[in-house]
Structures are given as structure tokens and as C-alpha cells.
Motif scaffolding. Structure first.
Motif, PDB file in Angstrom:
ATOM      1  N   ALA A  15     -40.131  24.643  -8.642  1.00 50.19           N
ATOM      2  CA  ALA A  15     -38.973  24.761  -7.755  1.00 50.19           C
ATOM      3  C   ALA A  15     -38.758  23.475  -6.967  1.00 50.19           C
ATOM      4  O   ALA A  15     -37.621  23.020  -6.793  1.00 50.19           O
ATOM      5  N   GLN A  16     -39.863  22.887  -6.481  1.00 50.67           N
ATOM      6  CA  GLN A  16     -39.757  21.630  -5.741  1.00 50.67           C
ATOM      7  C   GLN A  16     -39.224  20.522  -6.638  1.00 50.67           C
ATOM      8  O   GLN A  16     -38.398  19.707  -6.212  1.00 50.67           O
ATOM      9  N   LYS A  17     -39.699  20.497  -7.866  1.00 57.33           N
ATOM     10  CA  LYS A  17     -39.247  19.488  -8.821  1.00 57.33           C
ATOM     11  C   LYS A  17     -37.749  19.618  -9.070  1.00 57.33           C
ATOM     12  O   LYS A  17     -37.013  18.627  -9.042  1.00 57.33           O
ATOM     13  N   ALA A  18     -37.271  20.834  -9.297  1.00 56.57           N
ATOM     14  CA  ALA A  18     -35.853  21.059  -9.560  1.00 56.57           C
ATOM     15  C   ALA A  18     -35.000  20.644  -8.366  1.00 56.57           C
ATOM     16  O   ALA A  18     -33.929  20.046  -8.533  1.00 56.57           O
ATOM     17  N   THR A  22     -32.267  17.537  -8.374  1.00 54.88           N
ATOM     18  CA  THR A  22     -30.871  17.753  -7.971  1.00 54.88           C
ATOM     19  C   THR A  22     -30.439  16.692  -6.968  1.00 54.88           C
ATOM     20  O   THR A  22     -29.331  16.150  -7.048  1.00 54.88           O
ATOM     21  N   ARG A  23     -31.318  16.379  -6.019  1.00 56.33           N
ATOM     22  CA  ARG A  23     -31.007  15.341  -5.029  1.00 56.33           C
ATOM     23  C   ARG A  23     -30.890  13.971  -5.672  1.00 56.33           C
ATOM     24  O   ARG A  23     -30.049  13.155  -5.287  1.00 56.33           O
ATOM     25  N   ILE A  24     -31.746  13.700  -6.668  1.00 58.21           N
ATOM     26  CA  ILE A  24     -31.684  12.418  -7.371  1.00 58.21           C
ATOM     27  C   ILE A  24     -30.352  12.286  -8.109  1.00 58.21           C
ATOM     28  O   ILE A  24     -29.687  11.246  -8.048  1.00 58.21           O
ATOM     29  N   GLU A  42     -40.363  10.583  -3.257  1.00 60.41           N
ATOM     30  CA  GLU A  42     -40.919  11.915  -2.999  1.00 60.41           C
ATOM     31  C   GLU A  42     -41.304  12.597  -4.310  1.00 60.41           C
ATOM     32  O   GLU A  42     -42.336  13.261  -4.416  1.00 60.41           O
ATOM     33  N   TYR A  43     -40.464  12.399  -5.334  1.00 60.08           N
ATOM     34  CA  TYR A  43     -40.707  13.012  -6.642  1.00 60.08           C
ATOM     35  C   TYR A  43     -41.971  12.453  -7.282  1.00 60.08           C
ATOM     36  O   TYR A  43     -42.829  13.182  -7.771  1.00 60.08           O
TER      37      TYR A  43
END
Length: 363
Positions: A15-18, A22-24, A42-43
Motif C-alpha cells: 500500500a505504501q509503495k502504491a 502515485t505521488r511520483i 522516500e520510495y
């Protein structure tokens, strides 16, 4: 960073990755370099911690099968040597100086492994025609149908027929796809195999998104426009939405194809579209058994899925039912309100390691 890395719940990590991805993507669309840099850092930190935590838990594992099951490959001698050289250079008292003259090239087998990894998460990349050109700089291809390449004649006749196919050269030195891999020094202690795992994860994500965007929206190659600041030179592949017969405009590249409104997927609407794919650009016809429709995830849920979903007599539902065999692929890089219908194997993407590699150090 205090303390050691901790294992995170797999669903939470996903979920954090997704959310970060999305922000990227949003930062790329907004051309917001600061937001992109913050989200990407952050990723990579998140992925780096996950790999290190996994390595700590398996540090005693001697069975290669256990490591392979966790995504760690058994490296070739060339791959091991390459990563050992990087580790030695980055551990030196002056990493920047050690890497300035670094002449080792990322082994081709690592690139192959990266593409094997990313095609699972990015199905479009597994459907097009990928050719690994290694250090090749020119690619010869024919623009005519293969049925015109041979001629019948008497056994002893002199060869009087020459190949009438039209050949073209594709210059492979024109464009490149660049990405960076942040590596903390603690990662170096894990050894070549885990460094390879981390490199493949980061490069896989970066390359997959860059490739998918280029394959769909790439503007080709164009010189800078009159105002080079706002319209710089373009070095991109030719995307599926581009009109290859159009004129290249400085600073803008090839024009996009003119979209056509499709009111429904009924046979009388859909089959004329398929018929146009049967007719090749050279005027000949080809056998088509399946087509691919590429749409954004939003349009798939709001338009395509509802229009191709049917309820069976037993009450269950089936989706993606078209009058002609069609594979639907979702891609965040397709503009909203549009879809791409085509034959992905007719799209050629040639990749290679180039003649040399360059690694730079940033503290």
C-alpha cells in the motif's frame, strides 16, 4: 539513521509503495522536480530497508534455493566481479575519485534479469517485441512483407532476381533511458548477491515506468524549438499514440494520431477497426488472431469493464467480452478518455548496454 531495519507487513508495504508511486507519477505530470525528488527518495529508502531487513533474516541461509525463493539470484562470475568492484570503490576513502574512472559495464545478464522482473508487473512490456542489441548501434530491418523475399526458378538458372524488400537502418545511439540508484553504505555489507537484488528492484521500477511512458507517449527525436528553454531538444522513442507519417516539429516531436470516437463495442463498430489492423502499411494483408486494447485504470473501471461485463445464467459475471479476441491492458500512462488498439508485437523496442557504462558518486 538510528537502529536497524525492521520487517514490515507485506500488505502495508504494498500500500505504501502504491501511494508513493502515485505521488511520483503526479510529480512527473506536474513537472514538479522537488516533489519528484522527495517521493523517489522516500520510495528508494523504503525498498532499501525492506531488502536489508530481508537479508538480515536470511544471513545464515546457505542453501541457494532458499535465497532464490526470496528473489536473490545465484550470480554469474562476471556479475559477482562487477558488484565486488562497485563495493570496493564505494568503500574506499574517496568513493567519488574511485568511481570517476570506473570502467566496468553492468553485465548484460543483469539487464535481462531486470526485464524478466518488470514484465510481470507491467504486462505491456511483455507484449511488445523487445530485442536485446547489446553494444550494437545499428539495426537493419525490412519494411516489406516476407512473402516477397524468395523466387522460384530453374535449378541451374543464374540468380537474376535481387531481393526486392526495402531495408532501413535504425540508429540505436540516438536515445537513452537514465535512472539513478541510491545506495547506503550499510547495503554494501550485505555482499554482491543482495546488492544485485536491490539494484534490480530499483532499476526495474524506474525503467519499467520510463519505458511504458515512452512506448505509449514518446515524441521521437526532435531539435530544440525557437525557445529552447520551454521547448528543449527531444530524445524519446516513438510512442504508440504518435503519427509516424506526420512531420516532426522542433521542440515538440511527432504529432499525436487523431483519436476516433467509439460509441460501443458492438460487432458493426468493432470489426471495422480490426479490419484496419489486418491491412499492413505496405498494402498487404496479415492474419490477425488477437488485438490488445490499452486503457488507463480509470477508464477501464468506468467505461471498458461495464461495457464488456456480462452475467451468465448461473448468476456469475464475466468481463472483457468483445466480439473479437481482445486482451485488455491497463496503463497509467494512457491519457484519460483515450484507448490504444493495436498489435503489440509489431512495436519494436531495441535495448542495449551501450559501448560503455558510467557510474557517478553523490555523497
Amino acid at each position: 539513521r538510528g537502529g536497524g531495519p525492521t520487517l514490515k507487513n507485506a500488505d502495508l508495504l504494498k500500500a505504501q509503495k502504491a501511494e508513493i508511486v502515485t505521488r511520483i507519477n503526479q510529480a512527473m505530470q506536474d513537472n514538479d522536480q522537488e516533489a519528484f525528488g522527495s517521493a523517489f527518495t522516500e520510495y528508494t529508502d523504503m525498498l532499501q530497508e525492506a531488502v536489508m531487513a530481508e537479508a538480515k533474516g536470511l544471513v545464515q541461509a546457505a542453501d541457494n534455493q532458499v535465497l532464490i525463493g526470496r528473489g536473490v539470484r545465484a550470480l554469474t562470475s562476471a556479475e559477482t566481479k562487477y558488484y565486488q568492484q562497485i563495493i570496493a570503490a564505494m568503500r574506499s576513502s574517496s568513493p567519488k575519485q574511485a568511481l570517476t574512472g570506473f570502467d566496468a559495464v553492468l553485465p548484460e545478464t543483469v539487464i535481462d534479469a531486470i526485464f524478466e522482473d518488470i514484465t510481470e508487473e507491467h504486462p505491456l512490456l511483455s507484449l511488445i517485441d523487445f530485442q536485446n542489441a547489446s553494444a550494437l548501434i545499428k539495426y537493419l530491418y525490412s519494411t516489406m512483407d516476407g512473402r516477397h523475399l524468395a523466387f522460384w526458378g530453374a535449378l541451374c538458372d543464374d540468380i537474376v532476381k535481387r531481393l526486392n524488400a526495402e531495408f532501413k537502418l535504425l540508429n540505436l545511439e540516438q536515445t537513452k533511458l537514465s535512472a539513478f540508484v541510491p545506495v547506503c553504505k550499510a547495503m554494501l555489507d550485505l555482499g554482491p548477491a543482495w546488492l544485485d537484488r536491490y539494484v534490480r528492484v530499483i532499476l526495474g521500477e524506474a525503467i519499467a515506468n520510463g519505458l511504458e511512458d515512452g512506448i505509449i507517449n514518446g515524441r521521437g527525436i526532435a531539435e530544440a524549438g525557437a525557445n529552447a528553454v520551454t521547448h528543449p531538444a527531444i530524445w524519446e522513442p516513438i510512442g504508440m499514440i504518435r503519427d509516424t507519417t506526420g512531420a516532426v516539429t522542433a521542440g515538440e516531436g511527432l504529432p499525436a494520431k487523431t483519436p476516433e470516437p467509439i460509441p460501443d463495442f458492438e460487432p458493426e463498430t468493432y470489426f471495422p477497426l480490426i479490419k484496419r489492423l489486418v491491412e499492413s502499411p505496405n498494402g498487404l494483408t496479415r492474419r490477425v488472431t488477437e488485438v490488445v486494447m490499452i486503457v488507463s485504470p480509470t477508464d477501464y473501471m468506468s467505461v471498458v469493464a461495464p461495457a464488456t461485463c456480462y452475467r451468465k445464467p448461473d448468476g456469475s459475471y464475466i468481463t472483457d467480452i468483445f466480439p473479437f479476441p481482445t486482451r485488455v491492458v491497463q496503463s497509467a500512462y494512457v491519457p484519460t478518455g483515450k484507448a490504444i488498439l493495436g498489435l503489440p508485437k509489431r512495436y519494436l523496442m531495441v535495448m542495449g548496454t551501450g559501448k560503455s557504462g558510467e557510474i557517478e558518486y553523490s555523497a
